[in-house]
Each structure stands twice: as structure tokens, then as C-alpha cells.
Write an enzyme that holds these catalytic residues in place. Structure first.
Site, PDB file in Angstrom:
ATOM      1  N   LYS A 188     -69.209 -62.819   0.356  1.00 58.43           N
ATOM      2  CA  LYS A 188     -69.996 -62.860  -0.883  1.00 58.43           C
ATOM      3  C   LYS A 188     -70.953 -61.665  -0.956  1.00 58.43           C
ATOM      4  O   LYS A 188     -71.157 -61.089  -2.016  1.00 58.43           O
ATOM      5  CB  LYS A 188     -70.802 -64.170  -0.971  1.00 58.43           C
ATOM      6  CG  LYS A 188     -69.963 -65.374  -1.368  1.00 58.43           C
ATOM      7  CD  LYS A 188     -70.856 -66.588  -1.571  1.00 58.43           C
ATOM      8  CE  LYS A 188     -70.051 -67.771  -2.095  1.00 58.43           C
ATOM      9  NZ  LYS A 188     -70.883 -68.973  -2.250  1.00 58.43           N
ATOM     10  N   ASP A 199     -77.898 -67.523   8.581  1.00 55.79           N
ATOM     11  CA  ASP A 199     -77.986 -68.903   8.106  1.00 55.79           C
ATOM     12  C   ASP A 199     -79.432 -69.329   8.362  1.00 55.79           C
ATOM     13  O   ASP A 199     -79.824 -69.581   9.505  1.00 55.79           O
ATOM     14  CB  ASP A 199     -77.006 -69.795   8.868  1.00 55.79           C
ATOM     15  CG  ASP A 199     -77.141 -71.267   8.498  1.00 55.79           C
ATOM     16  OD1 ASP A 199     -78.078 -71.615   7.733  1.00 55.79           O
ATOM     17  OD2 ASP A 199     -76.331 -72.077   8.973  1.00 55.79           O
ATOM     18  N   LYS A 214     -91.373 -75.446  -1.180  1.00 55.86           N
ATOM     19  CA  LYS A 214     -91.801 -74.348  -2.053  1.00 55.86           C
ATOM     20  C   LYS A 214     -93.321 -74.167  -2.036  1.00 55.86           C
ATOM     21  O   LYS A 214     -93.822 -73.067  -2.253  1.00 55.86           O
ATOM     22  CB  LYS A 214     -91.301 -74.596  -3.476  1.00 55.86           C
ATOM     23  CG  LYS A 214     -89.775 -74.596  -3.594  1.00 55.86           C
ATOM     24  CD  LYS A 214     -89.233 -73.197  -3.693  1.00 55.86           C
ATOM     25  CE  LYS A 214     -88.365 -72.771  -2.575  1.00 55.86           C
ATOM     26  NZ  LYS A 214     -87.889 -71.390  -2.693  1.00 55.86           N
ATOM     27  N   TYR A 254     -87.456 -80.433  -1.861  1.00 58.97           N
ATOM     28  CA  TYR A 254     -87.507 -79.058  -2.369  1.00 58.97           C
ATOM     29  C   TYR A 254     -88.954 -78.637  -2.666  1.00 58.97           C
ATOM     30  O   TYR A 254     -89.410 -77.574  -2.234  1.00 58.97           O
ATOM     31  CB  TYR A 254     -86.661 -78.983  -3.642  1.00 58.97           C
ATOM     32  CG  TYR A 254     -86.710 -77.656  -4.361  1.00 58.97           C
ATOM     33  CD1 TYR A 254     -86.033 -76.551  -3.863  1.00 58.97           C
ATOM     34  CD2 TYR A 254     -87.406 -77.520  -5.565  1.00 58.97           C
ATOM     35  CE1 TYR A 254     -86.064 -75.331  -4.536  1.00 58.97           C
ATOM     36  CE2 TYR A 254     -87.439 -76.306  -6.242  1.00 58.97           C
ATOM     37  CZ  TYR A 254     -86.760 -75.218  -5.722  1.00 58.97           C
ATOM     38  OH  TYR A 254     -86.803 -74.015  -6.399  1.00 58.97           O
ATOM     39  N   ASN A 300     -85.827 -64.644  -0.851  1.00 55.48           N
ATOM     40  CA  ASN A 300     -85.348 -65.225  -2.102  1.00 55.48           C
ATOM     41  C   ASN A 300     -84.413 -66.421  -1.905  1.00 55.48           C
ATOM     42  O   ASN A 300     -84.301 -67.266  -2.776  1.00 55.48           O
ATOM     43  CB  ASN A 300     -84.614 -64.123  -2.886  1.00 55.48           C
ATOM     44  CG  ASN A 300     -83.755 -64.666  -3.997  1.00 55.48           C
ATOM     45  OD1 ASN A 300     -84.226 -64.998  -5.071  1.00 55.48           O
ATOM     46  ND2 ASN A 300     -82.455 -64.791  -3.729  1.00 55.48           N
TER      47      ASN A 300
END
Length: 358
Positions: free
Chosen positions: A65, A88, A230, A226, A117
Site C-alpha cells: 500500500k 505495526d 485521541k 477511540y 497520523n
């Protein structure tokens, strides 16, 4: 404190930010994690590539990718040096191997900008990583924190002889710091939410609005996992700046990139997708382009007017969190707290079993 371009906003494209600060990119070495076609990591890399950096290091789990991204960038910007880095972030061993590889590149003596990111979002079931940590926290925070700490010698090298704040670490967060806090007493989500201390309980109304039910009695809620990670992205920036800015001139800050349709939301179930569609209809969420998803990271990486946060109106670390290309005071006090940042730094060192001092 303001930015150099108060006219930049939610719709500003990353390429336009790059054009505004070409000297901050030209001949520099920049590392971006989580780069794949159709993602914000790619549009961020594209914006940087447009202004002739010496070397662009693209990091991700899948080398095929990454190579596709490099091939696409080379078509438009053939004169940039590109490097692929396999990592990873959910595995500390993988992060250590990737950092060792970067440190061994003798032809890349310094790294000027790091954009952390990569991320995972709303992993449906609680997963503990090989290191025994909840997947969001391990990938979104610990992996990035450990990588950045390990490659720090190359950032310190970059900062030598440059104006303070030229070398930067940008952590891509989200809107989570505006509603969430850390879950100190239960980072692996073992206890039902109602048993947590009051300050650590999640924003139930928000989770219910997203289609999650029975939130008080559940321990793990995908969006809550999540959100907590953050918040850590912002606190990491505050802790890094405290350790690195006065001594070396290295500056770290966090951004909300915007609401962009990418693979990040691939784990949403029907309830979440329906809730999201409803919020879009009401105008609560307005989707931005991939290019606009890069712009706030570029401002954070490049704008020379940005300086480490002072206390403004009783709020600490003004300037540590950017939204829509501008400084935002929308984060909760605990998400921008110096003492919370110190607590996270100590916890992070415990979890990777290594202390860092530069």
C-alpha cells in the site's frame, strides 16, 4: 497568539497551506505514519511533496500500500526522495524495529517533521494487543509515542542551529478531546463505566447519540476506546513540548483533521452509520475533502507564528490543539492539562518499560 493565516479554515486545502510555507518544507525530511491511498495520510504527504522536501518517509503496516502511494506521488513530484517504512503501531516490537531501521539510515541524518497520523477507530470488540494493551490506546497513542521517543536523536539533530520551533511533532487527534478525558483507573476497559470515578466516566449522551446502548453497564464501547486514545494524542504533545522545546527547540502539538470519509470508519455498524447519517442531515457533521483533511496538520507542522501554549483565561496550554487550521480552546481542561500530560508520560514509560531522557 494567532496563526499567520487567520483566513485559513475548514475548507482550506493542504496544498494551499504547503504553498504558503514552502521554506518550511523545501529540502526537509518529513515522516508521516498511516499513509494509504484514499486516506488523510496520503493527502498530507501529497501536500508536503508539492514543495520539494528532500525526503518523505511514508510509514504503514502494508508495504504494498505504501509503494502504491509512492508511485502515485512520484508521478506528480518525481524529484522528492521517498522511503517506505513498515510499522505495526499496535506492536511495541514492530515499533522498535522500525525505529532501529530509521536510526540506521546513514543518508537520512535528521528528521525535521513527524506527523503521527495513523489510527484505528471503533474496533467493534475490545482487543488486547500482543503487549496486553487495549487496541486504540496501543495503536493511536503508545505506538506513536514510542516511535517518536526512539527516533528523537534524529529530531534533535534537525533542531541544531535552527530557530526554536522549526522541528515539529504533529499528533493527529480528533474532536474527542472536546468531550472526553483519560480513563486512568481502567485503561484496558475491564470495569463497567458506572464504576469509574465520576471524572473518568464517558460522555453518555454523546455515545447514545452515536447509537450505543446501555452505556453505563458496559465496560468497552468502541467509540469511547477511540476517544480516550485521541485525548492521549493531545497530552503527548504537551508532555513532549515540556521536555524538548526549551532544551532543543522541538515543538509538538495536536490537531483535529476534520470530518473526512476514509477507511477509518470501516468498523461502524448499522446503528453508527444511521446515527452519522442523521447528524449529517442536521448539519452537525459536514464532510470535508481529503485535501482539507491535511490542512490543519500542515499548519501545525509549518506555521512559524505558533508557539508553545501559555495559560489564557485560566486555561493551560493554549495553542496545543488546532481545529480548522486555527488554535482552538474547545478541548476540555483535562485534555490540555499539564499534570494530566505528566501522568500520561509516566504511564507510557511504564507500559513500554523504558524511560527516555534527552
Amino acid at each position: 497568539m494567532t496563526t499567520s493565516h487567520p483566513e485559513f479554515n475548514r475548507d482550506t486545502e493542504g496544498l494551499d497551506v504547503a504553498k504558503a510555507f514552502p521554506d518550511g518544507i523545501r529540502n526537509r525530511t518529513i515522516l508521516v505514519t498511516g499513509v494509504n491511498l484514499g486516506g488523510v495520510g496520503f493527502s498530507t504527504s501529497q501536500a508536503f511533496a508539492s514543495q520539494s522536501p528532500a525526503c518523505l518517509i511514508l510509514a504503514g503496516r502494508n508495504l504494498n500500500k505504501i509503494q502504491k502511494c509512492i508511485d502515485a506521488l512520484k508521478k506528480d513530484f518525481p524529484n522528492v526522495g521517498y522511503r517506505a517504512l513498515k510499522i505495526d503501531l499496535s506492536s511495541q516490537n514492530s515499533v522498535r524495529a522500525a525505529a532501529a531501521e530509521v536510526l540506521a539510515w546513514s543518508d537520512v541524518p535528521a528528521i525535521d517533521i513527524v506527523v503521527n497520523n495513523a489510527g484505528v477507530m471503533c474496533v467493534p470488540e475490545r482487543i488486547l494487543t500482543v503487549d496486553g494493551l487495549e487496541m486504540h490506546f496501543a495503536t493511536n497513542h503508545i505506538g506513536h509515542w514510542l516511535l517518536t521517543c526512539l527516533i528523537m536523536p534524529k529530531l534533535i539533530k534537525s533542531a541544531e542551529g535552527k530557530p526554536k520551533g522549526t522541528t515539529r511533532i504533529v499528533n493527529v487527534s480528533s474532536l474527542s478531546p472536546t468531550i472526553a478525558t483519560m480513563r486512568w483507573s481502567d485503561i484496558n476497559f475491564d470495569k463497567p463505566n458506572k464504576e469509574l470515578p465520576e471524572a473518568e466516566q464517558p460522555p453518555y449522551a454523546m455515545l447514545e447519540a452515536w447509537g450505543f446502548a446501555d452505556c453505563r453497564n458496559r465496560a468497552y464501547i468502541p467509540l469511547d476506546g477511540y476517544n480516550r486514545s485521541k485525548v492521549a494524542n493531545v497530552l503527548f504533545g504537551i508532555g513532549a513540548t515540556k521536555r524538548l522545546y526549551e532544551k532543543y527547540g522541538i515543538y509538538s502539538l495536536a490537531v483535529h483533521p476534520g470530518i473526512i470519509e476514509t477507511e477509518l470508519g470501516r468498523d461502524f455498524n448499522e446503528e453508527q452509520l444511521a446515527a452519522l447519517a442523521g447528524m449529517r442531515t442536521k448539519g452537525i457533521f459536514i464532510h470535508q475533502t481529503l485535501g482539507a483533511g491535511a490542512s490543519t496538520s500542515l499548519v501545525a507542522a509549518l506555521d512559524p507564528k505558533l508557539k508553545p501554549g501559555e495559560t489564557v483565561n485560566g486555561r493551560e496550554n493554549h495553542g496545543s490543539f488546532l481545529v480548522d487550521c486555527q488554535i482552538s480552546d474547545s478541548a476540555t481542561p483535562l485534555s490540555v492539562s499539564s499534570s494530566e500530560a505528566e501522568k500520561l508520560w509516566a504511564l507510557s514509560e511504564d507500559l513500554v518499560k523504558e524511560k527516555f531522557s534527552w
